[in-house]
Design an enzyme around this catalytic site. Structure first.
Site, PDB file in Angstrom:
ATOM      1  N   HIS A 163       0.845  -1.207   0.000  1.00  0.00           N
ATOM      2  CA  HIS A 163       0.000   0.000   0.000  1.00  0.00           C
ATOM      3  C   HIS A 163       0.881   1.257   0.000  1.00  0.00           C
ATOM      4  O   HIS A 163       0.605   2.224  -0.718  1.00  0.00           O
ATOM      5  CB  HIS A 163      -0.847   0.059   1.276  1.00  0.00           C
ATOM      6  CG  HIS A 163      -1.895  -0.990   1.400  1.00  0.00           C
ATOM      7  ND1 HIS A 163      -1.842  -1.979   2.343  1.00  0.00           N
ATOM      8  CD2 HIS A 163      -3.046  -1.192   0.705  1.00  0.00           C
ATOM      9  CE1 HIS A 163      -2.918  -2.746   2.251  1.00  0.00           C
ATOM     10  NE2 HIS A 163      -3.654  -2.300   1.250  1.00  0.00           N
TER      11      HIS A 163
ATOM     12  N   SER B  67      -0.009  -8.990   1.231  1.00  0.00           N
ATOM     13  CA  SER B  67      -1.458  -8.929   1.359  1.00  0.00           C
ATOM     14  C   SER B  67      -1.782  -8.768   2.834  1.00  0.00           C
ATOM     15  O   SER B  67      -1.108  -9.356   3.692  1.00  0.00           O
ATOM     16  CB  SER B  67      -2.071 -10.236   0.841  1.00  0.00           C
ATOM     17  OG  SER B  67      -3.393 -10.371   1.307  1.00  0.00           O
TER      18      SER B  67
END
Ligand code: PAF
Length: 282
Positions: free
Chosen positions: A37, A185
């Site tokens: 991210h 993830s």
């Protein structure tokens, strides 16, 4: 960095920025931020004057037996990381603020959402498209950045933006991997120590297929067997949900690789379902 949970305040702040002639980038997330991210934030920061990030575990993209309730959350840590990575506005709405109790409008791209993850997650992409459309309507970004790990999601959002003329530039960024190859993830946190140690075999399987393709094997069915055999050897407890060769934009099946083709896979390790993919150059 501003942290806003209220839709009207978000809309107002973004409208003010646009009125000043500033461009806006949006990175939608479900939080529990990791380095993948943060790499999206760093890149998005270079594309516009202001960076808006949303952290929202969107209930409509989870099926009844999926992990909505246990999806990992840590807003305090997310807020700190976002501030450190140049985010100007962090949007953290409650589900009740995003959806009216009688919410009745959905955005769907069924043609691209039926296969791959859509086959086992029938409502997932409808929920994604709807929430992303709502975020685009609230923020009205010039550009939005998504990770390529969710390749099907990215292809669907691109098609949705094109078909509905939403006027947002969609930027896809490469998969961010751990040092041992496992795709980052938020769900990796569910893995047991043993599963985590073995999970890089999924990436290993993708590399194995890439090597076989380079060596001349272009038959998708044979390449899929190579992936499955690799997992059976290195990750005997795993169950392959799918391992499919598809066109990178249309997501249509490819039987023989003669042009760049996406190998997309989903693998269950215990109860955890991990996805990964690789764009194979021929
Ligand atoms: O990729 C995700 O984290 C989610 O699907 C998204 C795009 C933030 C929509 O909820």
């Amino acid at each position: 960095m501003d942290v806003l949970a209220d839709l009207t305040s978000l809309r107002e702040r973004c409208r003010n920025w646009r009125a000043q002639g500033l461009t806006l980038a949006l990175v939608p997330t479900m939080g529990y931020l990791h380095a993948g991210h943060l790499s999206l934030f760093d890149h998005a920061r270079t594309l516009a004057d202001r960076l808006v990030v949303s952290v929202f575990v969107n209930p409509t993209q989870f099926g009844p037996n999926e992990d909505l309730d246990r999806y990992p959350r840590d807003l305090e840590r997310d807020t700190r990381l976002a501030a450190e990575h140049g985010v100007d506005l962090l949007f953290t709405p409650e589900a009740g603020a995003m959806y009216h109790p009688d919410h009745a409008t959905w955005v769907e791209v069924p043609e691209l959402a039926q296969g791959l993850c859509g086959a086992s997650r029938p409502v997932h992409f409808r929920g994604v498209c709807t929430v992303v459309t709502k975020l685009f309507g609230l923020v009205r970004p010039d550009v939005a950045v998504f990770g390529q790990k969710d390749w099907q999601q990215l292809a669907i959002i691109r098609r949705m933006v094109r078909d509905l003329d939403l006027g947002v530039e969609i930027v896809g960024r490469p998969i961010y991997r751990e040092a041992d190859g496992l795709a980052m993830s938020s769900r990796n946190v569910y893995l047991t120590a043993d599963e985590r140690a073995q999970a890089p075999a999924i990436h290993g399987g993708l590399l194995r297929v890439q090597a076989a393709l380079k060596a001349g094997e272009a038959d998708a069915a044979k390449l899929a067997l190579i992936f499955r055999a690799h997992l059976a050897e290195k990750l005997p407890g795993a169950r392959v949900d799918y391992a499919e060769f598809v066109h990178p934009d249309s997501l249509g099946p490819v039987a023989r690789l003669g042009a760049p083709t996406l190998l997309a896979v989903a693998v269950f390790l215990g109860k955890v379902r991990l996805i990964d993919n690789m764009l194979l150059e021929v």
